[in-house]
Write a protein that holds these residues in place. Structure first.
Motif, PDB file in Angstrom:
ATOM      1  N   CYS A  27      44.615  41.910  47.019  1.00 17.72           N
ATOM      2  CA  CYS A  27      45.200  41.003  45.817  1.00 17.72           C
ATOM      3  C   CYS A  27      46.672  40.745  46.356  1.00 17.72           C
ATOM      4  O   CYS A  27      47.130  39.437  46.026  1.00 17.72           O
ATOM      5  CB  CYS A  27      44.967  41.818  44.763  1.00 17.72           C
ATOM      6  SG  CYS A  27      45.762  40.995  43.081  1.00 17.72           S
ATOM      7  N   CYS A  55      40.010  43.445  33.052  1.00  8.89           N
ATOM      8  CA  CYS A  55      39.203  43.314  34.127  1.00  8.89           C
ATOM      9  C   CYS A  55      39.526  44.120  35.214  1.00  8.89           C
ATOM     10  O   CYS A  55      40.544  44.168  35.603  1.00  8.89           O
ATOM     11  CB  CYS A  55      39.373  41.942  34.564  1.00  8.89           C
ATOM     12  SG  CYS A  55      38.549  41.441  36.211  1.00  8.89           S
ATOM     13  N   THR A  56      38.703  44.885  35.755  1.00 13.32           N
ATOM     14  CA  THR A  56      38.978  46.229  36.622  1.00 13.32           C
ATOM     15  C   THR A  56      39.117  45.551  38.108  1.00 13.32           C
ATOM     16  O   THR A  56      39.709  46.162  39.135  1.00 13.32           O
ATOM     17  CB  THR A  56      37.941  47.288  36.463  1.00 13.32           C
ATOM     18  OG1 THR A  56      36.667  46.751  36.831  1.00 13.32           O
ATOM     19  CG2 THR A  56      37.999  47.997  35.177  1.00 13.32           C
ATOM     20  N   SER A  57      38.482  44.524  38.331  1.00 17.49           N
ATOM     21  CA  SER A  57      38.234  44.094  39.654  1.00 17.49           C
ATOM     22  C   SER A  57      38.757  42.785  39.895  1.00 17.49           C
ATOM     23  O   SER A  57      38.470  41.905  40.690  1.00 17.49           O
ATOM     24  CB  SER A  57      36.881  43.885  40.240  1.00 17.49           C
ATOM     25  OG  SER A  57      35.866  43.296  39.364  1.00 17.49           O
ATOM     26  N   CYS A  58      39.679  42.237  38.955  1.00 19.67           N
ATOM     27  CA  CYS A  58      40.373  41.230  39.110  1.00 19.67           C
ATOM     28  C   CYS A  58      41.827  41.003  39.704  1.00 19.67           C
ATOM     29  O   CYS A  58      42.312  42.099  39.817  1.00 19.67           O
ATOM     30  CB  CYS A  58      40.223  40.550  37.573  1.00 19.67           C
ATOM     31  SG  CYS A  58      38.862  40.121  36.816  1.00 19.67           S
ATOM     32  N   CYS A  59      42.306  39.990  40.096  1.00 13.21           N
ATOM     33  CA  CYS A  59      43.597  39.840  40.774  1.00 13.21           C
ATOM     34  C   CYS A  59      44.372  38.711  39.763  1.00 13.21           C
ATOM     35  O   CYS A  59      43.714  37.457  39.651  1.00 13.21           O
ATOM     36  CB  CYS A  59      43.443  39.594  42.140  1.00 13.21           C
ATOM     37  SG  CYS A  59      45.023  39.130  42.827  1.00 13.21           S
ATOM     38  N   LYS A 109      38.438  36.806  40.390  1.00  9.87           N
ATOM     39  CA  LYS A 109      37.472  37.512  40.999  1.00  9.87           C
ATOM     40  C   LYS A 109      37.414  37.248  42.391  1.00  9.87           C
ATOM     41  O   LYS A 109      36.399  36.669  42.971  1.00  9.87           O
ATOM     42  CB  LYS A 109      36.066  37.773  40.263  1.00  9.87           C
ATOM     43  CG  LYS A 109      36.097  38.389  39.044  1.00  9.87           C
ATOM     44  CD  LYS A 109      34.907  38.285  38.371  1.00  9.87           C
ATOM     45  CE  LYS A 109      34.781  38.774  37.076  1.00  9.87           C
ATOM     46  NZ  LYS A 109      33.248  38.955  36.408  1.00  9.87           N
TER      47      LYS A 109
END
Length: 412
Positions: free
Chosen positions: A248, A297-301, A339
């Motif tokens: 990220c 959002c746990t898997s977002c940048c 994502k």
């Protein structure tokens, strides 16, 4: 005093929103959707596509036409779908016997051999493009100093119906010294002149994103920001699916670098003739980065996708010869959750807005006039005295006339 603009006030970072709400306005509309390069079928007037299998070249069916007063043949004219027409032109041969063997125009097979006509325009998937960029450094009359080449390759599959876009760029550059930059005004900025910025003491022109022909962000070409002209540019930043670019922080740094350029701007010239050694002729660019925390959002940048360059300016000096002067500037970044594990292209946008904060002086007035404020009956005593005097004078005249008449009668 009425001949001069009012002295502008100092702008601080906390004042930006207040002044933008007062003086700012919407300058742009939502851009329309980009149309696909090819449709699903031919329309009237569309060029008819052909494909050379031996060289993997997509081209168009040509119909030679004449040009100019001499009527010489031009072979590059494309034939249009449903455009039935006959053409004629003239060809000149210096050696007819040699041209009969070597000239494709006289070879009947060149009009049908080694290519096929596409039934419908190309609608297949276009895979990741390949780029070849040459960088050539030159130094005036000293010529070329160095040449380097940069490749961007992609893995392609052998599936039928796919195509590959190739791009070739030739980029010339020179190590320009700061004092060689032309003025953008003297002293005030001229509308359309490039903005002057300084980064680590080196003076250069402010620039923003510029796209290639396929819509991707150019690695070297950037659009120069011109004073007084609101601008909006956009492109797509390519993210190759490598382990390094799945991080990220790396994606964030790459996006910031693409938006701000190779060398980030630190100071902005207040006037168009600013000198790099004069600190009072420069103003520090305020930079407001966006938050890096994703929401829900746990898997977002959180990646910066928009850079808004806000510039506040005003007119100073004589009304007969106003000079444009920059008060302050701000880089305002806006982020969007990405994502990154499933995205290969990130759309980036840059917006430049100029806000006029000129405070005009009061309009000039003429010479002051007498304006008496007296009671309406102030002259009443004088009027009464004048009336009495006029009445007394009338009585004396009547008596004098009566005396003359009596005297005349007595004399006779």
């Amino acid at each position: 005093k009425p001949n001069y603009f009012q002295q502008p006030q100092d702008i601080k970072e906390s004042d930006f929103l207040k002044f933008l709400e007062k003086y700012g306005r919407h300058s742009f509309v939502v851009p329309s959707q980009v149309q696909p390069p090819f449709s699903a079928f031919y329309r009237a007037g569309d060029p008819i596509l052909i494909y050379f299998d031996s060289s993997s070249i997509l081209s168009t069916l040509r119909q030679p036409v004449k040009t100019g007063a001499s009527g010489l043949c031009v072979d590059g004219n494309p034939a249009g779908f449903l455009d039935s027409k006959s053409t004629s032109c003239t060809r000149i041969f210096a050696n007819l016997s040699k041209s009969c063997i070597t000239d494709p125009a006289l070879d009947a097979a060149s009009y049908y051999r080694d290519f096929t006509v596409l039934k419908v325009p190309v609608s297949d998937t276009i895979v990741q493009s390949m780029k070849v960029i040459y960088e050539i450094e030159f130094s005036g009359t000293h010529g070329i100093q160095s040449v380097s080449v940069w490749f961007k390759v992609s893995n392609i599959s052998g599936n039928p119906g796919s195509s590959l876009q190739q791009h070739f760029t030739l980029h010339f550059w020179t190590r320009t010294l700061s004092h060689t930059l032309p003025r953008s005004g003297n002293p005030g900025y001229i509308t359309g002149a490039p903005l002057l910025i300084a980064s680590s003491g080196a003076m250069q022109h402010m620039s923003i994103l510029q796209s290639e022909g396929d819509g991707t962000c150019s690695q070297f070409l950037r659009h120069t920001v011109q004073f007084g002209r609101n601008t909006r540019t956009g492109c797509k930043l390519s993210l190759s699916p490598t382990l390094e670019e799945s991080d990220c922080s790396y994606i964030q740094q790459k996006s910031y670098k693409a938006l701000q350029g190779m060398s980030g701007a630190e100071d902005l010239a207040v006037t168009g003739s600013a000198h790099s050694a004069q600190a009072e002729e420069w103003t520090t660019i305020l930079i407001q980065n966006c938050s890096v925390q994703a929401v829900n959002c746990t898997s977002c940048c959180m990646v910066p996708v928009t850079l808004e360059i806000q510039i506040l300016w005003t007119k100073v000096g004589l009304l007969s010869n106003p000079q444009a002067q920059i008060l302050a500037a701000r880089y305002f970044y806006q982020c969007h959750p990405l994502k990154f594990l499933s995205t290969s292209m990130v759309p980036l946008t840059t917006v430049v807005t100029f806000t006029d904060m000129t405070e005009w002086p009061e309009p000039p007035r003429g010479q002051p006039q007498m304006h008496w404020k007296l009671p309406f009956d102030i002259f009443f005593p004088f009027k009464m005295a004048l009336n009495l005097e006029q009445s007394y004078g009338g009585d004396l005249a009547a008596c004098f006339l009566l005396i003359l008449i009596i005297s005349g009668i007595l004399c006779f």
